[in-house]
Design a protein around this motif. Sequence first.
Motif, PDB file in Angstrom:
ATOM      1  N   CYS A   1       3.835   0.606  -2.088  1.00 38.49           N
ATOM      2  CA  CYS A   1       3.375   1.976  -2.348  1.00 38.49           C
ATOM      3  C   CYS A   1       4.481   2.989  -2.077  1.00 38.49           C
ATOM      4  O   CYS A   1       4.644   3.961  -2.823  1.00 38.49           O
ATOM      5  CB  CYS A   1       2.152   2.285  -1.499  1.00 38.49           C
ATOM      6  SG  CYS A   1       0.695   1.313  -1.929  1.00 38.49           S
ATOM      7  N   THR A   3      -8.442   5.736   5.552  1.00 40.22           N
ATOM      8  CA  THR A   3      -9.048   6.863   4.861  1.00 40.22           C
ATOM      9  C   THR A   3     -10.234   7.438   5.621  1.00 40.22           C
ATOM     10  O   THR A   3     -10.321   8.645   5.854  1.00 40.22           O
ATOM     11  CB  THR A   3      -9.503   6.429   3.453  1.00 40.22           C
ATOM     12  OG1 THR A   3      -8.408   5.764   2.814  1.00 40.22           O
ATOM     13  CG2 THR A   3      -9.894   7.635   2.633  1.00 40.22           C
ATOM     14  N   GLU A  52      -2.810   6.419  -3.423  1.00 39.22           N
ATOM     15  CA  GLU A  52      -3.995   5.675  -3.864  1.00 39.22           C
ATOM     16  C   GLU A  52      -3.635   4.816  -5.068  1.00 39.22           C
ATOM     17  O   GLU A  52      -2.932   5.260  -5.975  1.00 39.22           O
ATOM     18  CB  GLU A  52      -5.114   6.642  -4.243  1.00 39.22           C
ATOM     19  CG  GLU A  52      -6.374   5.942  -4.739  1.00 39.22           C
ATOM     20  CD  GLU A  52      -7.454   6.917  -5.173  1.00 39.22           C
ATOM     21  OE1 GLU A  52      -8.446   6.451  -5.770  1.00 39.22           O
ATOM     22  OE2 GLU A  52      -7.312   8.129  -4.924  1.00 39.22           O
ATOM     23  N   ASN A  53      -4.102   3.576  -5.059  1.00 39.15           N
ATOM     24  CA  ASN A  53      -3.809   2.632  -6.148  1.00 39.15           C
ATOM     25  C   ASN A  53      -2.301   2.516  -6.378  1.00 39.15           C
ATOM     26  O   ASN A  53      -1.826   2.517  -7.511  1.00 39.15           O
ATOM     27  CB  ASN A  53      -4.507   3.060  -7.444  1.00 39.15           C
ATOM     28  CG  ASN A  53      -6.004   2.901  -7.372  1.00 39.15           C
ATOM     29  OD1 ASN A  53      -6.507   1.918  -6.823  1.00 39.15           O
ATOM     30  ND2 ASN A  53      -6.738   3.869  -7.896  1.00 39.15           N
ATOM     31  N   ALA A 105     -13.017   4.872  -5.695  1.00 43.48           N
ATOM     32  CA  ALA A 105     -11.772   5.081  -4.958  1.00 43.48           C
ATOM     33  C   ALA A 105     -11.052   3.756  -4.743  1.00 43.48           C
ATOM     34  O   ALA A 105     -11.653   2.764  -4.355  1.00 43.48           O
ATOM     35  CB  ALA A 105     -12.056   5.755  -3.615  1.00 43.48           C
ATOM     36  N   ALA A 138      -7.803  13.456   2.318  1.00 47.97           N
ATOM     37  CA  ALA A 138      -8.491  12.169   2.152  1.00 47.97           C
ATOM     38  C   ALA A 138      -9.889  12.318   1.599  1.00 47.97           C
ATOM     39  O   ALA A 138     -10.413  11.382   0.987  1.00 47.97           O
ATOM     40  CB  ALA A 138      -8.538  11.431   3.484  1.00 47.97           C
ATOM     41  N   GLU A 170      -2.137   5.161 -10.301  1.00 50.87           N
ATOM     42  CA  GLU A 170      -1.639   5.609  -9.005  1.00 50.87           C
ATOM     43  C   GLU A 170      -1.734   7.130  -8.868  1.00 50.87           C
ATOM     44  O   GLU A 170      -1.465   7.872  -9.806  1.00 50.87           O
ATOM     45  CB  GLU A 170      -0.193   5.169  -8.830  1.00 50.87           C
ATOM     46  CG  GLU A 170       0.474   5.701  -7.568  1.00 50.87           C
ATOM     47  CD  GLU A 170       1.921   5.297  -7.458  1.00 50.87           C
ATOM     48  OE1 GLU A 170       2.795   6.180  -7.583  1.00 50.87           O
ATOM     49  OE2 GLU A 170       2.185   4.087  -7.268  1.00 50.87           O
ATOM     50  N   ARG A 171      -2.127   7.576  -7.666  1.00 53.58           N
ATOM     51  CA  ARG A 171      -2.144   9.000  -7.352  1.00 53.58           C
ATOM     52  C   ARG A 171      -1.466   9.193  -5.999  1.00 53.58           C
ATOM     53  O   ARG A 171      -1.720   8.457  -5.055  1.00 53.58           O
ATOM     54  CB  ARG A 171      -3.576   9.544  -7.288  1.00 53.58           C
ATOM     55  CG  ARG A 171      -4.260   9.625  -8.633  1.00 53.58           C
ATOM     56  CD  ARG A 171      -5.656  10.210  -8.483  1.00 53.58           C
ATOM     57  NE  ARG A 171      -5.608  11.536  -7.861  1.00 53.58           N
ATOM     58  CZ  ARG A 171      -6.692  12.210  -7.491  1.00 53.58           C
ATOM     59  NH1 ARG A 171      -7.891  11.687  -7.647  1.00 53.58           N
ATOM     60  NH2 ARG A 171      -6.574  13.404  -6.951  1.00 53.58           N
ATOM     61  N   ILE A 225      -0.577  10.542   0.863  1.00 55.54           N
ATOM     62  CA  ILE A 225      -1.639   9.580   0.604  1.00 55.54           C
ATOM     63  C   ILE A 225      -1.363   8.960  -0.763  1.00 55.54           C
ATOM     64  O   ILE A 225      -1.285   9.658  -1.770  1.00 55.54           O
ATOM     65  CB  ILE A 225      -3.029  10.247   0.624  1.00 55.54           C
ATOM     66  CG1 ILE A 225      -3.338  10.743   2.041  1.00 55.54           C
ATOM     67  CG2 ILE A 225      -4.101   9.279   0.163  1.00 55.54           C
ATOM     68  CD1 ILE A 225      -4.694  11.392   2.190  1.00 55.54           C
ATOM     69  N   ILE A 256      -5.911   2.711  -0.435  1.00 54.37           N
ATOM     70  CA  ILE A 256      -5.142   3.894  -0.033  1.00 54.37           C
ATOM     71  C   ILE A 256      -4.236   3.547   1.137  1.00 54.37           C
ATOM     72  O   ILE A 256      -4.636   2.843   2.071  1.00 54.37           O
ATOM     73  CB  ILE A 256      -6.090   5.049   0.342  1.00 54.37           C
ATOM     74  CG1 ILE A 256      -6.773   5.592  -0.924  1.00 54.37           C
ATOM     75  CG2 ILE A 256      -5.357   6.169   1.067  1.00 54.37           C
ATOM     76  CD1 ILE A 256      -7.858   6.585  -0.641  1.00 54.37           C
ATOM     77  N   ILE A 313      -1.664   5.640   3.911  1.00 58.53           N
ATOM     78  CA  ILE A 313      -1.256   6.941   4.429  1.00 58.53           C
ATOM     79  C   ILE A 313       0.125   6.786   5.063  1.00 58.53           C
ATOM     80  O   ILE A 313       0.344   5.902   5.897  1.00 58.53           O
ATOM     81  CB  ILE A 313      -2.253   7.462   5.480  1.00 58.53           C
ATOM     82  CG1 ILE A 313      -3.642   7.627   4.865  1.00 58.53           C
ATOM     83  CG2 ILE A 313      -1.773   8.788   6.060  1.00 58.53           C
ATOM     84  CD1 ILE A 313      -4.722   7.977   5.877  1.00 58.53           C
ATOM     85  N   ARG A 335     -10.974  11.368  -2.118  1.00 53.37           N
ATOM     86  CA  ARG A 335     -10.965   9.942  -2.403  1.00 53.37           C
ATOM     87  C   ARG A 335     -12.161   9.249  -1.769  1.00 53.37           C
ATOM     88  O   ARG A 335     -12.689   8.289  -2.290  1.00 53.37           O
ATOM     89  CB  ARG A 335      -9.652   9.341  -1.908  1.00 53.37           C
ATOM     90  CG  ARG A 335      -8.494   9.806  -2.785  1.00 53.37           C
ATOM     91  CD  ARG A 335      -7.164   9.730  -2.067  1.00 53.37           C
ATOM     92  NE  ARG A 335      -6.098  10.145  -2.955  1.00 53.37           N
ATOM     93  CZ  ARG A 335      -5.816  11.421  -3.222  1.00 53.37           C
ATOM     94  NH1 ARG A 335      -6.509  12.380  -2.671  1.00 53.37           N
ATOM     95  NH2 ARG A 335      -4.842  11.732  -4.051  1.00 53.37           N
TER      96      ARG A 335
END
Length: 453
Positions: free
Chosen positions: A319, A372, A397-398, A427, A418, A404-405, A395, A430, A432, A421
Motif C-alpha cells: 500500500c 479503522t 483503502e484497497n 469498504a 476513517a 484504490e483510494r 489512509i 484499509i 493507516i 469508509r
Amino acid sequence: MRHLPLFFDLDARRVVVVGQGPAADRRAALARSAGAEVERLDAALDDVEAYRGAAATFIATGDAEADAMAARAARAAAVPVNVADRPALSDFIMPAIVDRDEVVVAISTGGAAPVLATVLRQRIEAILPERLGALARLSRSFRAQVGALIAEPTRRRALWRRLVDGPAARLVLAGDDAGARRVVLGELAAARRHATTTGIAHIVGAGPGDPDLLTLRAAQLLQEADAILHDDLVPPAILARARRDAEFIAVGKRKGRMRWTQAEIDAELVRRVRAGQTVVRLKAGDPLVFGRGGEEVEALRRAGLPVAIVPGITAALGCAASAGIPLTHRRLASAVTFVTAHRADGQASGQQDESWPALAAQGHTLAIYMGTTEAASVRDRLLGAGASPSTPVAIVENGTRPDERVSVGPLIELARLAVPRNSRGDAGPILIIVGEVAALATAAEQPLLAEAS
C-alpha cells in the motif's frame, strides 16, 4: 472475454476456402495441417449449396462485397465463417498459433491488435521447448495405465505433475524417449507399492490485492492446489489465477463476521492434508504478518504433517508503494513499526501497553493494520503519548487495486478520515500510515495539513 477459445476437430472434415492469394493459401494450409479435406473456390459464390455440409468456411477474396456475399451464403448453409481481416463478418477469428505438435497455444486479441498477438506468439515460442509435443505423446501413451492404477484424483494429479515436470520430462526434452519411459515405469511401480499418500499444506501470502504482485511461487502453487482456503480479503482477481477445478473454501474472519474460528480452520487444514490433498491456505498480504499463519503452521506440525510457507508482499509495503509513501526517509523517518489495532482477544491494542510514547516519537513511521474502527482510540493514544496533532496520516483503502483510494490529513482528523469508509457496506481493506512520510502520498485526497488547534 469477447471470444471463447475452442479447439476444433477438423480431421477428415470438409472445409471450404474462398479466394486466391497468400491469405487464402495460409488458411488452406492451416486447415490441411489439422487433417481437413480442403475445397478451394477461387471466387466468391452466393450459392448456398456450395457451402452446405462444410465444417467451416474461410473467406479471403480481398474484396469487401465479395467477402460479404460469400459470408451470407455460407451462414445461410449453417456453416461458421471466418473472413480474413474482417472480424465484423466472422463467426470465429483466427488466433496467432504456437504449434508444438501435440501442444498448441493460441493467442487472440479479439481482432483489436493482431500485431500484439504476433509479438506474444514470438515470446511464447521462445520459451516453449521444441520437443514439447513428444512429452504430450509420452503422457498419452501412459494415460490409461495411470487411470487404472490410481483412482483417487489428488494422487493421480500429483503423479502427472511429477511426470510432466520432473526427470521424465527432462529426458524427453533432451531427446531420450527410451530413458523417459523407464522413469515413468519406475514411477508407476512406486505408485503400486504405496496405496496411500499424505498431502501438504502451503501457507501462502496473496499480497495486498494486485494479482501481478503475487510471487512466482504463489502463482505456481495456485495452479497445483487441490483445495484453496482463502480469506475474505483475497480479491476475485487473485482467485482467478488458480486452477479452475480446485475447490475454493472461504474461511474469512473479519470484524463482526466470524464464519470460521481459527480452531476450525486448523482442523480443516489437518483433515485435508491427511486425506492426501495439496492445500493452499491463501492469506491477504504476508501470512506471518498479522495473518495467524504461525498458528496454522503450529497446528500442522503438531499433527506431524508437512507444511511450507510462501511469503507475500505485506499490506504496509504494497500500500505504501502504491500510494507513493516511503516508509523510511533519510530526512523524515529512520524507523518503521507495523502495529495491529486488535489483539487476539479482540481488545484494542494499547490497552495496558506502555509502548505508545515510543510509537509517537518523531522520525518514526507507524503502519497500522485493522485500525479503522479503532481510529479514534489510536488518535487519542498517540496524542496522549505526545504526538503532534498536525502529524500527517494517510489512509489507504484497497491498496494496489483498481479502486484504490488514498486520503491524507492531520492526526487530529484521523477518526473523521476513517468514518466514510466505516459507513460503506463495501469498504475494502484499509491501512493507516502515521508519520511525516504520509504527507508524501501521491494522487491522494488531501484535507489541509495545517497545524490543528
